[in-house]
Scaffold this motif. Structure first.
Motif, PDB file in Angstrom:
ATOM      1  N   ASN A 472       0.844  -1.338  -0.045  1.00 20.90           N
ATOM      2  CA  ASN A 472       0.025  -0.047  -0.012  1.00 20.90           C
ATOM      3  C   ASN A 472       0.733   1.138  -0.020  1.00 20.90           C
ATOM      4  O   ASN A 472       2.079   1.162  -0.333  1.00 20.90           O
ATOM      5  CB  ASN A 472      -0.906  -0.121   1.165  1.00 20.90           C
ATOM      6  N   ASP A 497      -2.997  -1.835  -2.330  1.00 16.68           N
ATOM      7  CA  ASP A 497      -3.156  -0.439  -2.757  1.00 16.68           C
ATOM      8  C   ASP A 497      -1.908  -0.112  -3.602  1.00 16.68           C
ATOM      9  O   ASP A 497      -0.732  -0.785  -3.332  1.00 16.68           O
ATOM     10  CB  ASP A 497      -3.700   0.536  -1.835  1.00 16.68           C
ATOM     11  N   TYR A 498      -1.796   0.902  -4.404  1.00 18.21           N
ATOM     12  CA  TYR A 498      -0.700   1.386  -4.919  1.00 18.21           C
ATOM     13  C   TYR A 498       0.611   1.760  -3.911  1.00 18.21           C
ATOM     14  O   TYR A 498      -0.192   2.288  -2.916  1.00 18.21           O
ATOM     15  CB  TYR A 498      -1.114   2.582  -5.806  1.00 18.21           C
ATOM     16  N   THR A 532       7.119   5.048 -11.987  1.00 15.16           N
ATOM     17  CA  THR A 532       6.374   4.841 -10.808  1.00 15.16           C
ATOM     18  C   THR A 532       6.208   6.314 -10.023  1.00 15.16           C
ATOM     19  O   THR A 532       5.294   6.186  -9.003  1.00 15.16           O
ATOM     20  CB  THR A 532       6.678   3.621 -10.040  1.00 15.16           C
ATOM     21  N   THR A 535       2.963   7.962  -9.147  1.00 13.04           N
ATOM     22  CA  THR A 535       1.770   6.824  -9.262  1.00 13.04           C
ATOM     23  C   THR A 535       1.870   5.929  -8.172  1.00 13.04           C
ATOM     24  O   THR A 535       0.944   5.216  -7.869  1.00 13.04           O
ATOM     25  CB  THR A 535       1.650   6.623 -10.655  1.00 13.04           C
ATOM     26  N   ARG A 538       1.415  -0.450  -9.102  1.00  9.86           N
ATOM     27  CA  ARG A 538      -0.101  -1.017  -8.994  1.00  9.86           C
ATOM     28  C   ARG A 538      -0.001  -2.442  -8.665  1.00  9.86           C
ATOM     29  O   ARG A 538       0.874  -3.403  -9.210  1.00  9.86           O
ATOM     30  CB  ARG A 538      -0.835  -1.053 -10.415  1.00  9.86           C
ATOM     31  N   LEU A 542      -6.241  -5.501  -6.962  1.00  7.40           N
ATOM     32  CA  LEU A 542      -6.218  -4.261  -6.185  1.00  7.40           C
ATOM     33  C   LEU A 542      -7.472  -4.010  -5.046  1.00  7.40           C
ATOM     34  O   LEU A 542      -8.564  -4.392  -5.145  1.00  7.40           O
ATOM     35  CB  LEU A 542      -6.759  -2.882  -7.179  1.00  7.40           C
ATOM     36  N   GLN A 544      -8.709  -1.690  -1.987  1.00  7.56           N
ATOM     37  CA  GLN A 544      -8.590  -0.327  -1.187  1.00  7.56           C
ATOM     38  C   GLN A 544      -9.375  -0.154   0.177  1.00  7.56           C
ATOM     39  O   GLN A 544     -10.466  -0.945   0.094  1.00  7.56           O
ATOM     40  CB  GLN A 544      -8.853   0.545  -2.185  1.00  7.56           C
TER      41      GLN A 544
END
Length: 569
Positions: A472, A497-498, A532, A535, A538, A542, A544
């Motif tokens: 995350n 999460d990202y 990256t 952003t 990924r 995913l 969240q």
């Protein structure tokens, strides 16, 4: 902006071909792109401000392209004198350039026309409305001549690829600063960012505007705190979570108290998500929603912190701001919270920063040689990346080596970047990342550098069952590098999460007035050369968090990892 970026890459490829034909440097990296800037334009600044910008640009060219030690040493003092003369309104900028900044004519017979033809950063010079034709020619010739001179520049590159600014510290030891010295400070920040900051392409479109925005904040800062705030605001424009500003010799947290709660803001609401050290007592509980801190609405407190903090994206900026909410000179904080649909007031006792650090260090040392892994839900191994290091991974792995699957929790900052533990897993050949940094001989040019992170060969009895890697926004920098290495594990999947989108090392710049700022110094690209920064990486799956899960104190990412494993097996 994207067109400008790809045009810059196209130009850079041509530049790279040219320079490779001119220099005998077999270990030289591939040219990726060149940081360019625009001319000042005529629609957003007055005459004197535009003169100061052109002065800053020319000074930067001379100082950071030169290999002449005398010229390098005198350039800062020359800039200060030129600034003071311009502010009196009695100076001719072009005369200052040629006389005070020593922008004299070069012997053009020594300059091959192709150097000028491939000069990627000359548009702002040619389109300048202020610099006269003679100084334009001299400036272009100066840059082109510097390309033929491989002598050592002011900024140097270490063997490990990091950039060193050690020799660039004039006026650093003076506590008090003048407007001229603060102008020098702004010019250093503005120029170093555009020449050496690996992620300049993401902020370059309005870089002239940033100068004009920052100029009054710097030169009008009539005390140390306002100057410190100006540097912080400049750093926030980089949108880089590596950015940190320090003034003076003491630790910025000295004499302060900190909270133990990990807070997360989502959907405009801030909840207690976790606690840093389990042994520290807290009046808060997981799932508590924070409404006010010491009588101030939490949203207004958060907004006040945004201007002076740099985050690679909104989520990461919120993460970093929330870390500061319970930082105080007082021992307690009065909080209004919502707990189980009831509004209550609690008095949170804070911990002195030194005690908090000692507690974390003690907890870290207590893990030495001990198994920090555990078994969860139906024979699944679980281990946190911030609990392991080379001295305890073997015993930690042995405890979960027979698990039907393993969950690696990388939602934290690792203790070390060693990836030797990967030998316990069935791995595949995998390029972790591509690194690049500024070429000090050609300021503004970004070249690839050697990536020294190598995946170890797997043991004969390596673990082959599924591996889920939780990520995350707390997966940042070293954590993101670790993640890219861990993606070499066969039968692995990333979930969550990202990541933070802030990777690479940091470079430290000294400014007048005992002030330092750090920012990212080495750029990181994924194996396919996609970026990256800002952003993040990924996840494959995913998941969240939401306000409902935070309110219940649930870790839905961990739960989804368990669900994924149980469905897969």
């Amino acid at each position: 902006m994207k067109l400008n970026f790809f045009f810059g890459i196209l130009v850079s490829v041509l530049i790279g071909i040219f320079f490779f034909s001119k220099r005998n440097a077999p270990k030289e990296g591939t040219t990726l792109f060149y940081n360019t800037i625009q001319s000042a334009g005529s629609d957003f600044a007055a005459g004197k401000e535009k003169e100061l910008l052109e002065l800053c640009k020319v000074w930067g060219v001379i100082k950071y392209h030169s290999s002449g030690r005398d010229l390098i040493r005198s350039s800062d003092a020359s800039l200060i004198k030129a600034y003071e003369k311009i502010m009196t309104g009695k100076a001719d900028l072009n005369l200052l350039m040629s006389r005070d900044l020593q922008l004299t004519a070069n012997n053009q017979s020594d300059i091959h026309p192709s150097y000028i033809g491939f000069l990627p950063d000359k548009n702002w010079i040619e389109n300048s409305e202020i610099i006269n034709p003679e100084n334009k020619r001299n400036l272009i010739n100066f840059i082109a001549a510097s390309y033929r001179n491989s002598g050592e520049r002011l900024v140097t590159a270490e063997d490990n690829g990091e950039l060193s600014f050690e020799g660039d510290s004039l006026f650093y030891d003076e506590s008090k600063t003048t407007p001229a010295q603060r102008f020098l400070s702004l010019c250093k920040l503005w120029t170093i960012t555009r020449y050496y900051y690996p992620y300049f392409q993401t902020i370059s479109e309005n870089w002239n505007h940033v100068f004009f925005e920052m100029l009054p904040l710097f030169i009008n800062a009539d005390n140390e705190q306002k100057y410190y705030a100006a540097v912080q605001i400049f750093g926030s424009r980089l949108k880089d979570s590596h950015v940190a500003v320090k003034m003076g010799d003491s630790d910025e947290y000295d004499g302060k108290y900190v909270g133990n709660a990990v807070l997360k803001t989502i959907e405009g609401r801030t909840f207690v998500k976790d606690f840093i050290v389990n042994s520290v007592q807290s009046a808060l509980k997981k799932g508590d929603e924070i409404l006010t801190i010491n009588g101030k609405n939490i949203i207004s407190v958060q907004d006040s912190l945004k201007e002076k903090n740099s985050g690679s994206n909104d989520i990461v900026l919120s993460r970093d701001i929330n870390r500061l909410l319970l930082l105080s000179k007082k021992k307690t904080a009065k909080l209004e919270i919502v707990r189980q649909n009831r509004m209550i007031t609690v008095q949170e006792h804070l911990t002195h920063i030194n005690t908090a650090r000692e507690t974390e260090e003690k907890q870290y040392k207590s893990n030495a040689g001990k198994a920090v892994s555990k078994m969860i839900d139906k024979n699944i191994g679980y281990i946190r990346i911030n609990d392991i290091f080379s001295g305890n991974f073997r015993v930690s792995f042995e405890k979960i080596s027979n698990a039907k699957a393993i969950i690696f929790d990388v939602r934290a900052y690792p203790n070390e970047i060693a990836v030797d533990f990967l030998k316990y897993f069935d791995t595949r050949p995998f390029q972790t990342m591509n690194l690049y940094r500024a070429d000090v001989t050609y300021p503004g040019m970004m070249r690839t550098i050697e990536n020294q992170m190598h995946i170890p060969d797997a043991k004969k009895d390596a673990y082959t069952a599924p591996v889920v890697i939780l990520i995350n926004e707390y997966t940042q920098s070293q954590g993101e590098s670790m993640l890219l290495a861990m993606k070499s594990i066969k039968n692995s999947v990333t979930l969550g999460d990202y990541t933070a989108g802030t990777n690479g090392n940091v470079m430290v710049i000294k400014l007048p007035g005992k002030t330092k700022i750090r920012m990212s110094g080495i750029g990181v690209l994924l194996p396919d050369y996609s970026a990256t920064q800002r952003t993040g990486i990924r996840p494959d799956i995913l998941v969240q968090e939401n306000s409902a899960s935070l309110m219940k104190g649930e870790d839905i990412q961990l739960q989804e990892a368990i669900n994924y494993i149980n469905k897969k097996l």
